[in-house]
Motif scaffolding. Structure first.
Motif, PDB file in Angstrom:
ATOM      1  N   CYS A  93       0.831  -1.208   0.000  1.00 19.18           N
ATOM      2  CA  CYS A  93       0.000   0.000   0.000  1.00 19.18           C
ATOM      3  C   CYS A  93       0.864   1.256   0.000  1.00 19.18           C
ATOM      4  N   ILE A  94       0.236   2.374  -0.366  1.00 16.31           N
ATOM      5  CA  ILE A  94       0.900   3.679  -0.329  1.00 16.31           C
ATOM      6  C   ILE A  94      -0.027   4.683   0.354  1.00 16.31           C
ATOM      7  N   GLY A  95       0.565   5.637   1.059  1.00 15.64           N
ATOM      8  CA  GLY A  95      -0.206   6.714   1.680  1.00 15.64           C
ATOM      9  C   GLY A  95      -1.334   6.218   2.559  1.00 15.64           C
ATOM     10  N   THR A  96      -2.524   6.811   2.385  1.00 14.70           N
ATOM     11  CA  THR A  96      -3.679   6.422   3.190  1.00 14.70           C
ATOM     12  C   THR A  96      -4.204   5.036   2.807  1.00 14.70           C
TER      13      THR A  96
ATOM     14  N   MET B 183       4.366  -3.764   3.033  1.00 16.01           N
ATOM     15  CA  MET B 183       5.177  -2.874   2.208  1.00 16.01           C
ATOM     16  C   MET B 183       4.423  -1.560   2.114  1.00 16.01           C
ATOM     17  N   PHE B 184       4.976  -0.528   2.722  1.00 13.63           N
ATOM     18  CA  PHE B 184       4.288   0.765   2.780  1.00 13.63           C
ATOM     19  C   PHE B 184       5.122   1.838   2.093  1.00 13.63           C
ATOM     20  N   GLY B 185       4.491   2.588   1.180  1.00  7.67           N
ATOM     21  CA  GLY B 185       5.207   3.621   0.449  1.00  7.67           C
ATOM     22  C   GLY B 185       4.668   5.010   0.717  1.00  7.67           C
ATOM     23  N   CYS B 186       5.586   5.975   0.854  1.00  2.00           N
ATOM     24  CA  CYS B 186       5.230   7.390   0.962  1.00  2.00           C
ATOM     25  C   CYS B 186       6.443   8.212   0.527  1.00  2.00           C
ATOM     26  N   ARG B 187       6.398   9.518   0.668  1.00  2.00           N
ATOM     27  CA  ARG B 187       7.494  10.350   0.176  1.00  2.00           C
ATOM     28  C   ARG B 187       8.668  10.446   1.142  1.00  2.00           C
ATOM     29  N   ARG B 188       8.385  10.649   2.402  1.00  2.00           N
ATOM     30  CA  ARG B 188       9.449  10.895   3.387  1.00  2.00           C
ATOM     31  C   ARG B 188       9.054  10.304   4.742  1.00  2.00           C
ATOM     32  N   PRO B 189      10.002  10.145   5.674  1.00  2.00           N
ATOM     33  CA  PRO B 189       9.712   9.542   6.975  1.00  2.00           C
ATOM     34  C   PRO B 189       8.608  10.248   7.758  1.00  2.00           C
ATOM     35  N   SER B 190       8.523  11.565   7.642  1.00  2.00           N
ATOM     36  CA  SER B 190       7.510  12.310   8.392  1.00  2.00           C
ATOM     37  C   SER B 190       6.090  11.999   7.929  1.00  2.00           C
ATOM     38  N   GLU B 191       5.951  11.315   6.790  1.00  2.00           N
ATOM     39  CA  GLU B 191       4.636  10.986   6.265  1.00  2.00           C
ATOM     40  C   GLU B 191       4.244   9.532   6.510  1.00  2.00           C
TER      41      GLU B 191
ATOM     42  N   LEU C 224      10.554   5.038   0.596  1.00  2.00           N
ATOM     43  CA  LEU C 224      10.485   6.500   0.628  1.00  2.00           C
ATOM     44  C   LEU C 224      10.977   7.076  -0.696  1.00  2.00           C
ATOM     45  N   SER C 225      10.056   7.659  -1.456  1.00  2.00           N
ATOM     46  CA  SER C 225      10.382   8.119  -2.809  1.00  2.00           C
ATOM     47  C   SER C 225      11.337   9.301  -2.810  1.00  2.00           C
ATOM     48  N   GLN C 226      11.314  10.128  -1.757  1.00  2.00           N
ATOM     49  CA  GLN C 226      12.191  11.289  -1.702  1.00  2.00           C
ATOM     50  C   GLN C 226      13.417  11.058  -0.824  1.00  2.00           C
ATOM     51  N   GLY C 227      13.618   9.835  -0.435  1.00  2.00           N
ATOM     52  CA  GLY C 227      14.816   9.507   0.313  1.00  2.00           C
ATOM     53  C   GLY C 227      14.735   9.803   1.794  1.00  2.00           C
ATOM     54  N   TYR C 228      15.855   9.585   2.498  1.00  2.00           N
ATOM     55  CA  TYR C 228      15.915   9.771   3.943  1.00  2.00           C
ATOM     56  C   TYR C 228      17.373   9.856   4.377  1.00  2.00           C
TER      57      TYR C 228
ATOM     58  N   PHE D 267      14.184   1.153   6.035  1.00  2.00           N
ATOM     59  CA  PHE D 267      13.877   2.129   5.003  1.00  2.00           C
ATOM     60  C   PHE D 267      14.511   1.703   3.680  1.00  2.00           C
ATOM     61  N   VAL D 268      13.789   1.957   2.588  1.00  2.00           N
ATOM     62  CA  VAL D 268      14.319   1.732   1.248  1.00  2.00           C
ATOM     63  C   VAL D 268      14.069   2.993   0.442  1.00  2.00           C
ATOM     64  N   HIS D 269      15.110   3.498  -0.224  1.00  5.37           N
ATOM     65  CA  HIS D 269      14.977   4.708  -1.032  1.00  5.37           C
ATOM     66  C   HIS D 269      14.328   4.348  -2.360  1.00  5.37           C
ATOM     67  N   GLY D 270      13.215   4.997  -2.665  1.00  2.91           N
ATOM     68  CA  GLY D 270      12.529   4.760  -3.929  1.00  2.91           C
ATOM     69  C   GLY D 270      11.106   4.279  -3.739  1.00  2.91           C
ATOM     70  N   LYS D 271      10.359   4.286  -4.836  1.00  2.64           N
ATOM     71  CA  LYS D 271       8.983   3.814  -4.808  1.00  2.64           C
ATOM     72  C   LYS D 271       8.952   2.286  -4.809  1.00  2.64           C
ATOM     73  N   ILE D 272       7.823   1.733  -4.397  1.00  6.90           N
ATOM     74  CA  ILE D 272       7.651   0.281  -4.435  1.00  6.90           C
ATOM     75  C   ILE D 272       7.676  -0.166  -5.899  1.00  6.90           C
ATOM     76  N   SER D 273       8.616  -1.012  -6.235  1.00  4.68           N
ATOM     77  CA  SER D 273       8.810  -1.432  -7.625  1.00  4.68           C
ATOM     78  C   SER D 273       8.517  -2.924  -7.799  1.00  4.68           C
TER      79      SER D 273
END
Length: 330
Positions: A205-208, A233-241, A263-267, A278-284
């Motif tokens: 899943c991603i986001g909400t 497997m959870f996807g979002c932009r950054r750790p704060s999200e 995390l698509s925008q890294g960390y 943490f994994v840098h990038g979108k779920i692929s």
């Protein structure tokens, strides 16, 4: 003159009295569970399929067939066919633009809230985006129920809502204050979780989109007899999200739950608060295939996110040999 105690009471054993009281309670709950016929104000006039009137006819038929069966579920407080009033009790901030809202059945002095609301993990409710019940047409928005019904007091529920800029729905939500009455209908959703049906459960899943996953995870972890192994497997932009970040960390203490945040925008290292992965990038496609460490026949996959995301994930799953019957998309 000395008053004599009525001998009639002595003829009814305490056990029989309790049985009688229990019977009255069951009969009362049974009548409360009779489906309510919707009024014209409960129909949004948008040509929905099924319409609330169709749902009512099906529910009434089932209720008549099950006459004598008693459930503690309160269909009079929450119904698929009629809009029901709920008071906003609290708002909990989860991220900068995502909150957890708690609503409670609008009953005077919180009385007559015996029983539980009739919903299952993974189901959702429809919120009416207007409190003017005189309007003949209206708009509704669907929100997944986050809470587990047995944990909620006074027939309440929780939903996860993300607020957006320039959104009619978000503007309505922002204007709701603690103590305000809102109108809900449901629950809806045909997903039914069966303990131990699959050895492994993969959630993507991603986001909400984490909304339907969260109560299902809780249900599994709170059942000592359920040995299903969960991978999230959870996807979002950054750790704060990361939604439910603290809760996910706590859940990872269970032997049968693990999760990875993409995390698509890294960390950076300082962004980590817990023993998170943490994994840098979108779920692929590669990420998804890397989680197939078990026989596919013992694997169920749950997916939730945007349509583009779910279509891509489904294609990856099917081309990887996962049976479509083993995949459920919220």
């Amino acid at each position: 003159m000395k008053l004599m105690r009525c001998p009639c009471r002595l003829l009814v054993p305490k056990k029989s009295q309790r049985v009688a009281v229990d019977l009255i309670k069951r009969m009362s709950l049974y009548e409360l569970n009779k489906p309510e016929e919707p009024s014209q104000e409960d129909c949004c006039q948008n040509g929905c399929n099924p319409c609330v009137f169709d749902i009512y006819k099906n529910q009434l038929k089932l209720w008549e067939q099950n006459r004598g069966y008693t459930s503690t579920e309160r269909h009079d407080l929450l119904s698929q066919t009629r809009l029901k009033p709920f008071i906003l009790k609290s708002i909990t901030t989860l991220t900068a633009n995502t909150n957890l809202y708690t609503f409670q059945a609008a009953i005077k002095d919180n009385k007559n809230t015996v029983g539980i609301l009739p919903y299952k993990a993974g189901q959702y409710l429809a919120l009416r985006l207007c409190n003017d019940t005189e309007k003949s047409s209206f708009v509704t928005r669907d929100y997944t129920i986050i809470s587990n019904k047995n944990d909620q007091e006074n027939c309440s529920f929780q939903v996860l809502i993300k607020l957006y800029d320039n959104s009619q729905t978000s503007e309505y939500i922002k204007k709701i204050h603690i103590g305000d009455i809102t109108y809900w209908r449901g629950p809806y959703g045909d997903f039914v979780y069966e303990p131990n049906k699959f050895r492994n459960l993969l959630m993507i899943c991603i986001g909400t989109g984490i909304a339907p996953m969260y109560p299902i995870i809780n249900e599994i972890l709170n059942n000592e007899d359920d040995e299903t192994v969960i991978m999230l497997m959870f996807g979002c932009r950054r750790p704060s999200e990361i939604i439910f970040r603290e809760q996910l960390s706590s859940m990872s203490n269970f032997w049968n739950f693990n999760y990875i945040c993409y995390l698509s925008q890294g960390y950076s290292i300082k962004d980590k608060k817990y023993s998170e992965t943490f994994v840098h990038g979108k779920i692929s496609e590669e990420h998804i295939k890397s989680c197939f460490k078990f026989p596919v026949e013992n694997l169920q996959v749950l997916v939730c996110g945007s349509k583009v995301f779910t279509d891509e994930v489904l294609n990856t799953l099917l081309t990887s040999g996962i049976p479509k019957t083993n995949v459920y998309i919220f």
